[in-house]
Scaffold this motif. Structure first.
Motif, short mmCIF file in Angstrom:
data_model
loop_
_atom_site.label_atom_id
_atom_site.label_comp_id
_atom_site.label_asym_id
_atom_site.label_seq_id
_atom_site.Cartn_x
_atom_site.Cartn_y
_atom_site.Cartn_z
N SER A 59 12.71 20.88 34.18
CA SER A 59 11.79 19.83 34.63
C SER A 59 12.50 18.87 35.56
CB SER A 59 11.24 19.05 33.42
OG SER A 59 10.48 17.93 33.85
N ARG A 60 11.89 18.64 36.73
CA ARG A 60 12.46 17.66 37.67
C ARG A 60 12.30 16.24 37.15
NH1 ARG A 60 10.09 21.24 41.70
NH2 ARG A 60 8.14 20.11 41.43
N LEU A 61 11.34 16.03 36.24
CA LEU A 61 11.04 14.69 35.75
C LEU A 61 12.01 14.22 34.67
CD1 LEU A 61 7.13 14.92 35.49
CD2 LEU A 61 8.51 13.99 37.36
N HIS A 62 12.79 15.13 34.13
CA HIS A 62 13.67 14.76 33.02
C HIS A 62 15.14 15.00 33.34
CE1 HIS A 62 9.69 15.36 31.13
NE2 HIS A 62 10.09 14.36 30.35
N LEU A 63 15.50 14.82 34.58
CA LEU A 63 16.90 14.94 34.96
C LEU A 63 17.63 13.63 34.68
CD1 LEU A 63 16.47 16.67 38.45
CD2 LEU A 63 16.97 17.76 36.26
N THR A 64 18.89 13.72 34.34
CA THR A 64 19.67 12.50 34.14
C THR A 64 19.91 11.83 35.50
OG1 THR A 64 21.80 13.61 34.39
CG2 THR A 64 20.83 13.57 32.18
N ASP A 65 20.24 10.56 35.46
CA ASP A 65 20.53 9.84 36.71
C ASP A 65 21.70 10.47 37.44
OD1 ASP A 65 18.49 8.08 36.19
OD2 ASP A 65 19.79 6.55 35.28
N GLU A 66 22.68 10.95 36.69
CA GLU A 66 23.85 11.57 37.31
C GLU A 66 23.48 12.84 38.06
OE1 GLU A 66 28.29 13.31 36.10
OE2 GLU A 66 26.92 12.55 34.56
N VAL A 67 22.65 13.67 37.43
CA VAL A 67 22.23 14.93 38.07
C VAL A 67 21.35 14.64 39.28
CG1 VAL A 67 20.81 17.00 37.77
CG2 VAL A 67 22.42 16.32 35.98
N ARG A 68 20.45 13.68 39.14
CA ARG A 68 19.56 13.33 40.26
C ARG A 68 20.38 12.79 41.44
NH1 ARG A 68 16.52 10.57 37.51
NH2 ARG A 68 14.89 12.11 37.09
#
Length: 240
Positions: free
Chosen positions: A118-127
């Motif tokens: 899910s693109r909506l539940h990525l961590t801030d670090e991954v995003r």
């Protein structure tokens, strides 16, 4: 000028890695591994091996979502080949990123695709990592995007099961363009939509393999409602 030089250097490095990825020979099991090796059967992961007809090798994958994406790549006539974990991209003071897929298109474009649940539940670090890599690759003419389960056939869905079935039936042998064209000419002799069993019998009468129907259906030259279970009475027509 200095920034442009850095971009050219990075692009050359990426193209070299891409060339190496597509020229790499498979191991004794026929599997091609990327720069980051995927260990099959790793605890907590649903790793798998996918026999790619388009690549002519077996590729190692980390998830069922990646397998779903492979099926879409196999169906896409504009895709000439793809590799997994093929690139190592250095960014942000020595951090390294290994994207899931490197895709080569028939018009010379390179696509880099990351597969996430899910693109909506990525961590801030991954995003943040994705944003930095996207900007970096944009200047190198590599197209980057993150895909998730909304972009792919649903895991466990009838559609995905049908694609699996049609794909594995269709890769029993490498079908030539001549065989496919002969099959389509034969199919065109019958007008309108016909049951799947009728197309099978029609090709068999012409001395062609009925499995060509499954091959043509998987690749979209024939059409059917793949959200319904595959049955011999399933209506199948010629794609418009």
């Amino acid at each position: 000028m200095y920034l442009h030089s850095i971009q050219l250097t990075l692009r050359r490095a990426l193209l070299q890695q891409a060339e190496e990825a597509f020229s790499e020979k498979p191991d004794l099991a026929g599997v091609v591994h990327g720069r980051r090796r995927i260990t099959q059967g790793a605890r907590g992961r649903r790793t798998t091996l996918f026999p790619s007809r388009k690549n002519g090798v077996t590729v190692a994958l980390e998830s069922q979502l990646e397998t779903s994406f492979c099926l879409l790549l196999e169906r896409d006539a504009e895709v000439t080949g793809y590799r997994c974990q093929a690139l190592e991209i250095e960014f942000d003071h020595g951090r390294c990123y290994f994207p899931d897929f490197l895709v080569r298109m028939n018009d010379g474009r390179w696509l880099i695709r990351e597969i996430k649940p899910s693109r909506l539940h990525l961590t801030d670090e991954v995003r943040e990592c994705h944003e930095l890599v996207e900007k970096l690759l944009e200047h190198c003419d590599f197209d980057f995007a993150v895909l998730d389960q909304t972009d792919l056939p649903d895991t466990g869905s009838i559609q995905l099961e049908n694609l699996y079935t049609l794909y594995h039936r269709s890769i029993i042998k490498p079908w030539s363009r001549q065989e496919c064209d002969l099959a389509m000419e034969r199919i065109a002799q019958l007008s309108g939509t016909q049951p799947l069993a009728t197309w099978h019998a029609h090709l068999a009468e012409a001395g062609l393999s009925p499995l060509l129907v499954d091959h043509l259906l998987f690749h979209g030259r024939l059409s059917a409602d793949l959200d319904r279970p595959l049955r011999l009475n399933m209506p199948v027509g010629i794609s418009i």
